[in-house]
Design a protein around this motif. Structure first.
Motif, PDB file in Angstrom:
ATOM      1  N   ALA A  15       0.832  -1.206   0.000  1.00 55.90           N
ATOM      2  CA  ALA A  15       0.000   0.000   0.000  1.00 55.90           C
ATOM      3  C   ALA A  15       0.870   1.261   0.000  1.00 55.90           C
ATOM      4  O   ALA A  15       0.598   2.214  -0.747  1.00 55.90           O
ATOM      5  CB  ALA A  15      -0.941  -0.010   1.192  1.00 55.90           C
ATOM      6  N   THR A  16       1.923   1.260   0.795  1.00 51.24           N
ATOM      7  CA  THR A  16       2.818   2.421   0.859  1.00 51.24           C
ATOM      8  C   THR A  16       3.547   2.621  -0.464  1.00 51.24           C
ATOM      9  O   THR A  16       3.605   3.738  -0.992  1.00 51.24           O
ATOM     10  CB  THR A  16       3.846   2.242   2.002  1.00 51.24           C
ATOM     11  N   GLU A  17       4.099   1.545  -1.001  1.00 51.85           N
ATOM     12  CA  GLU A  17       4.830   1.634  -2.271  1.00 51.85           C
ATOM     13  C   GLU A  17       3.916   2.086  -3.409  1.00 51.85           C
ATOM     14  O   GLU A  17       4.298   2.918  -4.228  1.00 51.85           O
ATOM     15  CB  GLU A  17       5.476   0.287  -2.615  1.00 51.85           C
ATOM     16  N   VAL A  18       2.718   1.529  -3.456  1.00 53.02           N
ATOM     17  CA  VAL A  18       1.760   1.906  -4.501  1.00 53.02           C
ATOM     18  C   VAL A  18       1.388   3.378  -4.363  1.00 53.02           C
ATOM     19  O   VAL A  18       1.338   4.122  -5.348  1.00 53.02           O
ATOM     20  CB  VAL A  18       0.513   0.991  -4.466  1.00 53.02           C
ATOM     21  N   ARG A  19       1.110   3.808  -3.137  1.00 55.53           N
ATOM     22  CA  ARG A  19       0.765   5.215  -2.898  1.00 55.53           C
ATOM     23  C   ARG A  19       1.890   6.136  -3.368  1.00 55.53           C
ATOM     24  O   ARG A  19       1.644   7.141  -4.039  1.00 55.53           O
ATOM     25  CB  ARG A  19       0.485   5.458  -1.417  1.00 55.53           C
ATOM     26  N   ASN A  20       3.119   5.773  -3.051  1.00 56.38           N
ATOM     27  CA  ASN A  20       4.259   6.613  -3.428  1.00 56.38           C
ATOM     28  C   ASN A  20       4.481   6.662  -4.942  1.00 56.38           C
ATOM     29  O   ASN A  20       4.906   7.682  -5.465  1.00 56.38           O
ATOM     30  CB  ASN A  20       5.540   6.118  -2.754  1.00 56.38           C
ATOM     31  N   LYS A  21       4.196   5.574  -5.619  1.00 59.01           N
ATOM     32  CA  LYS A  21       4.505   5.506  -7.056  1.00 59.01           C
ATOM     33  C   LYS A  21       3.308   5.791  -7.968  1.00 59.01           C
ATOM     34  O   LYS A  21       3.468   6.388  -9.033  1.00 59.01           O
ATOM     35  CB  LYS A  21       5.089   4.131  -7.378  1.00 59.01           C
ATOM     36  N   TYR A  22       2.096   5.356  -7.527  1.00 62.09           N
ATOM     37  CA  TYR A  22       0.948   5.417  -8.431  1.00 62.09           C
ATOM     38  C   TYR A  22      -0.218   6.248  -7.920  1.00 62.09           C
ATOM     39  O   TYR A  22      -1.064   6.672  -8.700  1.00 62.09           O
ATOM     40  CB  TYR A  22       0.437   4.000  -8.715  1.00 62.09           C
ATOM     41  N   GLY A  23      -0.350   6.390  -6.630  1.00 63.23           N
ATOM     42  CA  GLY A  23      -1.498   7.107  -6.076  1.00 63.23           C
ATOM     43  C   GLY A  23      -2.194   6.277  -5.010  1.00 63.23           C
ATOM     44  O   GLY A  23      -1.702   5.216  -4.609  1.00 63.23           O
ATOM     45  N   PRO A  24      -3.339   6.756  -4.559  1.00 63.21           N
ATOM     46  CA  PRO A  24      -4.029   6.103  -3.429  1.00 63.21           C
ATOM     47  C   PRO A  24      -4.424   4.648  -3.728  1.00 63.21           C
ATOM     48  O   PRO A  24      -5.136   4.382  -4.701  1.00 63.21           O
ATOM     49  CB  PRO A  24      -5.279   6.949  -3.225  1.00 63.21           C
ATOM     50  N   PRO A  25      -3.978   3.714  -2.885  1.00 58.58           N
ATOM     51  CA  PRO A  25      -4.356   2.310  -3.081  1.00 58.58           C
ATOM     52  C   PRO A  25      -5.870   2.115  -3.061  1.00 58.58           C
ATOM     53  O   PRO A  25      -6.390   1.234  -3.757  1.00 58.58           O
ATOM     54  CB  PRO A  25      -3.699   1.578  -1.916  1.00 58.58           C
ATOM     55  N   SER A  26      -6.575   2.931  -2.299  1.00 58.10           N
ATOM     56  CA  SER A  26      -8.035   2.782  -2.231  1.00 58.10           C
ATOM     57  C   SER A  26      -8.690   3.029  -3.584  1.00 58.10           C
ATOM     58  O   SER A  26      -9.792   2.557  -3.838  1.00 58.10           O
ATOM     59  CB  SER A  26      -8.623   3.725  -1.177  1.00 58.10           C
ATOM     60  N   LYS A  27      -8.018   3.745  -4.460  1.00 59.80           N
ATOM     61  CA  LYS A  27      -8.539   3.971  -5.816  1.00 59.80           C
ATOM     62  C   LYS A  27      -8.062   2.900  -6.791  1.00 59.80           C
ATOM     63  O   LYS A  27      -8.739   2.579  -7.742  1.00 59.80           O
ATOM     64  CB  LYS A  27      -8.085   5.340  -6.326  1.00 59.80           C
ATOM     65  N   LEU A  28      -6.879   2.369  -6.547  1.00 55.55           N
ATOM     66  CA  LEU A  28      -6.267   1.439  -7.490  1.00 55.55           C
ATOM     67  C   LEU A  28      -6.666  -0.009  -7.260  1.00 55.55           C
ATOM     68  O   LEU A  28      -6.741  -0.798  -8.195  1.00 55.55           O
ATOM     69  CB  LEU A  28      -4.739   1.556  -7.415  1.00 55.55           C
ATOM     70  N   PHE A  29      -6.901  -0.357  -5.985  1.00 56.63           N
ATOM     71  CA  PHE A  29      -7.276  -1.724  -5.644  1.00 56.63           C
ATOM     72  C   PHE A  29      -8.766  -1.803  -5.375  1.00 56.63           C
ATOM     73  O   PHE A  29      -9.302  -1.012  -4.606  1.00 56.63           O
ATOM     74  CB  PHE A  29      -6.559  -2.212  -4.373  1.00 56.63           C
ATOM     75  N   LEU A  30      -9.426  -2.765  -5.985  1.00 56.60           N
ATOM     76  CA  LEU A  30     -10.790  -3.080  -5.583  1.00 56.60           C
ATOM     77  C   LEU A  30     -10.754  -3.889  -4.296  1.00 56.60           C
ATOM     78  O   LEU A  30     -11.617  -3.755  -3.446  1.00 56.60           O
ATOM     79  CB  LEU A  30     -11.498  -3.882  -6.679  1.00 56.60           C
ATOM     80  N   PHE A  31      -9.719  -4.742  -4.190  1.00 48.95           N
ATOM     81  CA  PHE A  31      -9.559  -5.571  -2.995  1.00 48.95           C
ATOM     82  C   PHE A  31      -8.097  -5.966  -2.876  1.00 48.95           C
ATOM     83  O   PHE A  31      -7.468  -6.356  -3.858  1.00 48.95           O
ATOM     84  CB  PHE A  31     -10.439  -6.825  -3.097  1.00 48.95           C
ATOM     85  N   GLN A  32      -7.580  -5.845  -1.669  1.00 50.05           N
ATOM     86  CA  GLN A  32      -6.218  -6.266  -1.377  1.00 50.05           C
ATOM     87  C   GLN A  32      -6.315  -7.284  -0.256  1.00 50.05           C
ATOM     88  O   GLN A  32      -6.438  -6.941   0.909  1.00 50.05           O
ATOM     89  CB  GLN A  32      -5.373  -5.067  -0.946  1.00 50.05           C
ATOM     90  N   GLY A  33      -6.330  -8.562  -0.629  1.00 47.76           N
ATOM     91  CA  GLY A  33      -6.454  -9.628   0.355  1.00 47.76           C
ATOM     92  C   GLY A  33      -5.114 -10.175   0.767  1.00 47.76           C
ATOM     93  O   GLY A  33      -4.064  -9.687   0.350  1.00 47.76           O
ATOM     94  N   ARG A  34      -5.154 -11.202   1.587  1.00 43.78           N
ATOM     95  CA  ARG A  34      -3.904 -11.832   2.016  1.00 43.78           C
ATOM     96  C   ARG A  34      -3.190 -12.480   0.841  1.00 43.78           C
ATOM     97  O   ARG A  34      -1.982 -12.378   0.717  1.00 43.78           O
ATOM     98  CB  ARG A  34      -4.180 -12.884   3.096  1.00 43.78           C
ATOM     99  N   GLU A  35      -3.954 -13.166   0.007  1.00 41.35           N
ATOM    100  CA  GLU A  35      -3.334 -13.952  -1.061  1.00 41.35           C
ATOM    101  C   GLU A  35      -3.832 -13.583  -2.453  1.00 41.35           C
ATOM    102  O   GLU A  35      -3.425 -14.202  -3.427  1.00 41.35           O
ATOM    103  CB  GLU A  35      -3.572 -15.438  -0.789  1.00 41.35           C
ATOM    104  N   VAL A  36      -4.718 -12.591  -2.551  1.00 42.59           N
ATOM    105  CA  VAL A  36      -5.229 -12.151  -3.847  1.00 42.59           C
ATOM    106  C   VAL A  36      -5.314 -10.629  -3.901  1.00 42.59           C
ATOM    107  O   VAL A  36      -5.572  -9.988  -2.885  1.00 42.59           O
ATOM    108  CB  VAL A  36      -6.620 -12.749  -4.181  1.00 42.59           C
TER     109      VAL A  36
END
Length: 179
Positions: A15-36
């Motif tokens: 989440a931190t890396e994505v935020r720093n490089k691409y923007g808010p994870p809440s916008k980019l991910f529909l779901f961020q699970g343990r294994e998916v």
């Protein structure tokens, strides 16, 4: 081995890396699970964000995680590329319209839940997917089938037992009532 804490740390790192490089994870991910992971592909396209770059980055960040055995993405699962046994097993349960974009397969005997007690299910390993199947029917004598049966055999077998004709398109076969 319980890896719940490491999995949560990895999720935070992604989440931190994505935020720093691409923007808010809440916008980019529909779901961020343990294994998916499910990415919001329409949002990515509308915001000129590279789907393949995000997948490649997450794969890279995951490559140092000791709890992960293998990583598969939707393109691999939809391709004709020959995968190992675990990949082929995952491919058989993957559906293009609802499947995840990225799958992390834990190492054998690694439990990724954060719950302190209990167990889970769903790994591709035999200790997790070879389970007994027991039915009780007082009108029939006991039958033991020692051959491998599959979950797709359950629906046609139950249909036959209650007197329904299984649809032709249904995968699986009727398990024998008597050996």
């Amino acid at each position: 081995e319980r890896a719940g804490r490491r999995v949560r740390e990895f999720q935070k790192r992604v989440a931190t890396e994505v935020r720093n490089k691409y923007g808010p994870p809440s916008k980019l991910f529909l779901f961020q699970g343990r294994e998916v992971y499910y990415l919001d592909r329409p949002y990515l396209a509308a915001n000129d964000t590279s789907y393949t770059s995000i997948l490649a980055d997450i794969r890279f960040w995951a490559s140092s995680e000791t709890w992960i055995s293998r990583i598969y993405d939707r393109d691999q699962l939809m391709s004709g590329e020959r995968l190992n046994a675990v990949g082929e097993q995952l491919r058989h349960s993957f559906h293009p319209s609802i499947g995840a974009d990225l799958y992390f397969i834990p190492r054998p005997y690694v439990y990724t839940s954060g719950y302190p007690n209990g167990t889970g299910h769903g790994t591709p390993y035999s200790y997790d997917n070879h389970v007994p199947l027991l039915w009780y029917d007082p009108a029939r004598p006991p039958v033991e089938i020692s051959d491998t049966v599959y979950t797709v055999d359950i629906a046609p077998t139950l249909a036959e037992r209650i007197g329904l004709r299984p649809p032709e398109m249904l995968d699986g076969q009727v398990l024998p009532a008597n050996p």
